[in-house]
Design an enzyme around this catalytic site. Structure first.
Site, PDB file in Angstrom:
ATOM      1  N   ASP A   1      40.268  39.424  45.304  1.00 38.56           N
ATOM      2  CA  ASP A   1      39.221  39.348  46.045  1.00 38.56           C
ATOM      3  C   ASP A   1      38.772  38.264  46.698  1.00 38.56           C
ATOM      4  O   ASP A   1      38.805  38.099  48.077  1.00 38.56           O
ATOM      5  CB  ASP A   1      37.837  39.995  45.347  1.00 38.56           C
ATOM      6  CG  ASP A   1      37.639  39.236  43.841  1.00 38.56           C
ATOM      7  OD1 ASP A   1      38.349  38.460  43.577  1.00 38.56           O
ATOM      8  OD2 ASP A   1      37.032  39.949  43.048  1.00 38.56           O
TER       9      ASP A   1
ATOM     10  N   ASP B   1      36.039  35.022  28.794  1.00 41.60           N
ATOM     11  CA  ASP B   1      37.207  36.144  28.888  1.00 41.60           C
ATOM     12  C   ASP B   1      38.529  35.438  29.397  1.00 41.60           C
ATOM     13  O   ASP B   1      38.491  34.696  30.516  1.00 41.60           O
ATOM     14  CB  ASP B   1      36.708  37.138  29.850  1.00 41.60           C
ATOM     15  CG  ASP B   1      35.594  38.008  29.179  1.00 41.60           C
ATOM     16  OD1 ASP B   1      35.603  38.095  27.922  1.00 41.60           O
ATOM     17  OD2 ASP B   1      34.695  38.203  29.912  1.00 41.60           O
TER      18      ASP B   1
ATOM     19  N   ASP C   1      42.163  36.585  31.239  1.00 41.96           N
ATOM     20  CA  ASP C   1      43.156  37.620  31.720  1.00 41.96           C
ATOM     21  C   ASP C   1      44.389  36.964  31.997  1.00 41.96           C
ATOM     22  O   ASP C   1      44.333  35.909  32.557  1.00 41.96           O
ATOM     23  CB  ASP C   1      42.619  38.314  33.310  1.00 41.96           C
ATOM     24  CG  ASP C   1      41.168  38.952  32.829  1.00 41.96           C
ATOM     25  OD1 ASP C   1      40.820  39.344  31.722  1.00 41.96           O
ATOM     26  OD2 ASP C   1      40.495  38.903  33.821  1.00 41.96           O
TER      27      ASP C   1
END
EC number: 2.7.7.19
Length: 452
Positions: free
Chosen positions: A144, A64, A66
């Site tokens: 995070d 993935d 982003d």
């Protein structure tokens, strides 16, 4: 972000030029590159961000990709006809290329002043809506973990590190950005993400990040069960399930996700622990080989100890054996789904795997062939093999069924008794497993056929 969390995090930009890092565009998906270039050509800042940058720097191959940008979701949509806007809590743009989706997020802001574009809503310390736009520096502080806050700049192919992510990669450690307690209260699932990420990367969790687990672990009970189901799949079906499970238990978080599993393991059942860990290891191996895996089998493994113990307890109190197993399965599944919302299509399979286990002990002609024809036979048989450590009898039973599946129908039928040998229903699977070696059918001796 809570001001305390923001003030505890320090910004110190470090730019790593192309010649000093290992990220190559050939390892970035073409779809992600198209999005990055289009945004950049339109005058916007465009960065690959998060896990993809982290994994590329570690020599991995992300699935993935982003993108972070200063373009708003509406501005992104104007640039891409193949774009759709999603989300209320976090407004995002999804740019779709065939089966690949590139997630594009606008830089998140930290300001809560009036007049700032977007909106934020916080309830009891938890962010329930967050669409305040900001700068890349603010965006870095909103992420995070430090290792997830690095940005690959498509304009000059450099990597931007604002919070010390590169050093954490070198030290193989996970630090939260900001005050850990505040960040976990904002989103308790971050505790699970810490465990999952540490297991995946084979990193340690810094003591400052793991210290609040004991106090804040109960917050996980307030997370939507459907969201915890998704987190469970990421944790256990991505190829590092056994490591994730061990860390989840070591960190004291297992009881908040799988209370029945934690209770059963706390009773000190070594055979159960062997079954759980072997089941997770087998799943990891299948993922590594590119084979299919099903959540139903894995959840059946995790919850087996409590189901088995309850079924045996109710059976010894006079319940019909089938009713005891059905009741135990329903009880455990109902409790588990309050924490992790396992879809019904999976719980049905789990209940069938469990209910078929006592039927393996019924070595009788009609029952054997009926079980062999059952649509869940293979899954239930694989489960039986995992149970080998429970007792020598279960191990022999697994061997008998392995041998039985290799025999021609006529040979197996001739070797099997029509009825149970005695009222007690006791049998010796190893004896039953030798039918293929006899040339004619013999009447079994009393006490030597039936169930284990």
């Amino acid at each position: 972000m809570n001001p305390t969390a923001r003030n505890d995090a320090k910004l110190a930009l470090r730019i790593i030029p192309r010649e000093q890092h290992t990220i190559s565009r050939k390892n970035i998906s073409k779809a992600a590159l198209r999005v990055l270039y289009r945004l950049n050509e339109a005058g916007y800042d465009a960065y690959l961000v998060g896990g993809a940058v982290r994994d590329l720097l570690l020599g991995g191959h992300p699935k993935d990709f982003d993108v972070a940008t200063n373009a708003t979701p509406d501005e992104v949509k104007k640039l891409f006809r193949n774009c759709r806007l999603i989300g209320r809590r976090f407004r995002l743009a999804h740019v779709v290329y065939g089966t690949e989706i590139i997630e594009v997020a606008t830089f998140r802001g930290a300001s809560e002043e009036e007049g700032v574009e977007g909106d934020r809503h916080i309830v009891d310390g938890r962010i329930v809506r967050d669409n305040v736009w900001g700068t890349i520096e603010e965006d870095a502080l909103r992420r995070d973990f430090r290792v997830n806050a690095m940005y690959y700049d498509i304009s000059d192919f450099s990597v931007r590190d604002y919070v010390g992510g590169i050093k954490d990669l070198e030290d193989r450690v996970l630090h939260l950005i900001g005050d850990p307690s505040t960040r976990y209260r904002e989103d308790p699932v971050r505790m699970l993400r810490a465990v999952r990420l540490a297991a995946k990367l084979d990193f340690r969790i810094d003591a400052s990040a793991s210290a609040p687990f004991a106090e804040l672990g109960p917050l996980l009970s307030g997370v939507a069960p459907a969201r915890l189901f998704d987190e469970s799949l990421k944790m256990f079906l991505a190829g590092y399930g056994r490591k994730s499970f061990r860390m989840l238990e070591e960190c004291g978080l297992l009881k908040f996700m799988f209370p029945a599993t934690a209770r059963a393991l706390k009773r000190g059942d070594k055979a159960l622990r062997s079954l759980v860990e072997q089941g997770l290891e087998n799943t990891d191996a299948r993922v590594a080989e590119g084979k299919s895996v099903t959540p139903a089998f894995l959840f059946a493994v995790l919850l087996w100890g409590e189901v088995r113990d309850l079924a045996h307890t109710w059976a010894t109190h006079g319940k019909d054996i089938n009713e005891a197993w059905a009741r135990a399965a329903m009880h455990v599944v109902a409790e588990q789904c309050q924490r992790v919302a396992i879809p019904r299509r999976f719980t049905i399979t789990m209940e069938e795997i469990w209910s078929l286990q006592p039927r393996f002990e019924q070595i009788q002609r009609k029952k054997v062939f009926r079980l062999l024809a059952h649509p869940r036979f293979r899954a239930a048989f694989d489960f039986l093999l995992l149970r080998a450590a429970e007792s020598p009898a279960i191990g022999e039973l697994g061997q008998w069924w392995s041998h039985a599946q290799q025999l021609p129908h006529e040979t197996l039928a001739a070797a099997l008794p029509l009825h149970q040998a005695n009222a007690a229903g006791e049998a010796e699977p190893a004896r039953a497993g030798a039918p293929g070696k006899r040339k004619r059918r013999r009447k079994p001796a009393a006490g030597k056929s039936g169930t284990v």
